[in-house]
Design a protein around this motif. Sequence first.
Motif, PDB file in Angstrom:
ATOM      1  N   GLN A 186      41.420  41.587  61.363  1.00 36.24           N
ATOM      2  CA  GLN A 186      40.393  41.343  60.328  1.00 36.24           C
ATOM      3  C   GLN A 186      39.608  42.618  60.018  1.00 36.24           C
ATOM      4  OE1 GLN A 186      41.079  38.761  59.078  1.00 36.24           O
ATOM      5  NE2 GLN A 186      41.286  37.005  60.440  1.00 36.24           N
ATOM      6  N   ALA A 212      37.692  42.560  56.742  1.00 34.28           N
ATOM      7  CA  ALA A 212      36.489  41.719  56.761  1.00 34.28           C
ATOM      8  C   ALA A 212      35.358  42.401  57.525  1.00 34.28           C
ATOM      9  CB  ALA A 212      36.815  40.368  57.388  1.00 34.28           C
ATOM     10  N   LEU A 255      32.144  34.771  52.754  1.00 36.58           N
ATOM     11  CA  LEU A 255      33.420  34.853  53.479  1.00 36.58           C
ATOM     12  C   LEU A 255      34.199  33.573  53.229  1.00 36.58           C
ATOM     13  CD1 LEU A 255      31.868  36.118  56.781  1.00 36.58           C
ATOM     14  CD2 LEU A 255      33.599  37.395  55.558  1.00 36.58           C
ATOM     15  N   LYS A 293      35.421  33.995  61.364  1.00 39.48           N
ATOM     16  CA  LYS A 293      34.381  34.313  60.378  1.00 39.48           C
ATOM     17  C   LYS A 293      33.007  34.324  61.073  1.00 39.48           C
ATOM     18  CE  LYS A 293      35.188  30.890  57.482  1.00 39.48           C
ATOM     19  NZ  LYS A 293      36.347  30.147  57.982  1.00 39.48           N
ATOM     20  N   THR A 344      29.809  31.311  54.633  1.00 40.79           N
ATOM     21  CA  THR A 344      31.244  31.033  54.736  1.00 40.79           C
ATOM     22  C   THR A 344      31.589  29.814  53.886  1.00 40.79           C
ATOM     23  OG1 THR A 344      31.115  29.511  56.608  1.00 40.79           O
ATOM     24  CG2 THR A 344      31.243  31.859  57.116  1.00 40.79           C
ATOM     25  N   VAL A 346      39.210  36.015  54.200  1.00 40.05           N
ATOM     26  CA  VAL A 346      39.629  36.258  55.585  1.00 40.05           C
ATOM     27  C   VAL A 346      40.941  35.509  55.818  1.00 40.05           C
ATOM     28  CG1 VAL A 346      38.928  36.139  58.011  1.00 40.05           C
ATOM     29  CG2 VAL A 346      37.197  36.370  56.228  1.00 40.05           C
TER      30      VAL A 346
END
Lengths: 312, 342
Positions: A25, A28, A44, A52, A149, A175
């Motif tokens: 990731q 991210a 996200l 996340k 998120t 993600v």
Amino acid sequence: MDTVNAAPVRPREVVDAVAETIVGQAEAVDALVLALIAGGHVLLEGAPGVAKTLACRALAAAIGGSFKRIQFTPDLLPSDIVGTRIFDARTGEFITVHGPIFANIVLADEINRAPAKVQSALLEGMQEGRATIALESYPFPTPFAVLATMNPLDGDGTYALPLAQLDRFLAKIVVGFPSLDEERTIVDRFGTQAVALRRGVASLDDVAAWQRGAREVFLDERVRNYIVDLVRATRGAKYVDHGASPRAALALAALARARAYLADRRFVTPDDVRDLAPAALRHRLAFDYRLAADGISAESIVRELIAAVPAP
Amino acid sequence: MAVANEPDVTVIGFVRALHRAVSGLRKIPDGSLPAFLAGALAALTAASVAVPLAAQSLPQLHVTELSQRIDRALVEPGGVFHLTIHVRITERRERLDELILGTFENCEITSNETERTAIAGGTDFVERLSVQALAPGYATISPAHIDAFDPTAGRALRFSSNAVRVSVSNGDPLKATLSSWGERARAIALRLLQAILIVAGLFLAGFVVYTLFVRRRRRPDPPPATTAAPVAARGAEEPGPRSPAARLAAVAEVYRSDRSPAVMIRVREALFVCAGESPGATLVDALKAPGARDPDLRRALIGAEAAAFGPAAEREAAGDAMLAAIAAYGAATPEGAAAWTR
């Protein structure tokens, strides 16, 4: 290339610290730090279980800031976020209790599960940097970043965020799932032991210095024009109902400056702009029915639009 | 299609009445004078009132269609063809006794059949006649007609159809048919040619109008006179088509004396071309390109990025670093070295 030495701790160290906790990731993690440097908020999007929340916690721990998590549910109230005034029986006075939004890093988990009224309370705070409880206005601690998120899979019982509210997020990061090797590493690392977060890699003062330093990064006229051309290319494009606003150009410029700063560069390059354009634009476009009718993904359209604009 | 004309109703009525009166006189036996006088008086009376009575006796009809059609253009002597007469009137009628057939020359009717159809706002009559051709030549059928008082026109009219003609030939029917088709084809071709010529003429006229008026209006004003550009200097900046390395060397040479952003862009573009990328790409694209494996070229590309997009105060130093890298790259490339040392 030249380097910027405005703060004793470089932001790259925070990226490395978060990367020690999060397997893979990288995009991210970079984006989270970039948003922190640019002073913006991040949305996200990803399936459950792709780290996340952990990434947000790791970031908050690395900068030594306060971290609060709000799990958005349909029965959440605005006062559950911003706080309220309660009566203290001992003193016989009303006291103000701050809500979880009063933190350096606020994780708004599954933001689309709360109704519009609650979303508005959060998004107003994001925009203003302060919240009003009763008749008193209280500023949020700095740095302040909301990392929200969204789970794209479960559509039932969700409240879609309007485009105007999505526009307040500096970037939207998708993600994805980790690679095969990364997933094996995840099982090895977290299968038997608790997640370890590296704390206090940088301070909140360092973050403030990064934000000041990023604003001083030079943006050449031709790179600025490239940013504007990219944003304008989204308007009137095929499949696009509403293109990106000038706020998107500001967001892209801020992200590009932050990326240059993260790379210890004093100027923005066309690569900074091109690489960050999907993150700055993807959540600001409204697509028409033909997109679904033709079975085309919104992400591919965004990438095509970006590829069609020549870099300087 | 029906053709309407004024009928000669006055004369027809008078002659018919007179004819009937004279016929009656001839039948009177001798010695019956009183009867004769009475007959004559009756005849005169009939003749005097014949004109208004004949006009008034015409049926009220408004004919919208009266046409004749044949199913063959060519028949052998003794051969049979079919004549179809189509009449459409706006009145509701069970019969149409007013239809007067035309004259049949060199042919005769063998049978007939009438079909009536009530339609919205009137009646359709179709008269189908089987006609036998007689001698070689032409069988002609003159127009059929209807005399009627047209309520819409407010007066008596004669509605007429078209005439038809059939060729009666002894020759090979196939040959005759083909000949007939050939004539038709020729006629169609002539009409087509006519239409094409008309369309071409219209296009030509339109083009002439467009050229004379529209384009002349759109033509921009001639550009204002400008001072001549420094041709010699430009020639030095932009050498002719050479290898990418040679062109890079040439434009880098210009950059040594002219550090303007425009020249820097050209140096960067030349570097991209050396790497195998086209202008419009980015540094990352160029560094990934197969031609960018040379470390000096990579150094020059990175230096160009700073010289092109860096802060003004730092461009000079970045430009120097880039030129040094380009020089090293040029020395490593035979073509570039040749251009560089020239």
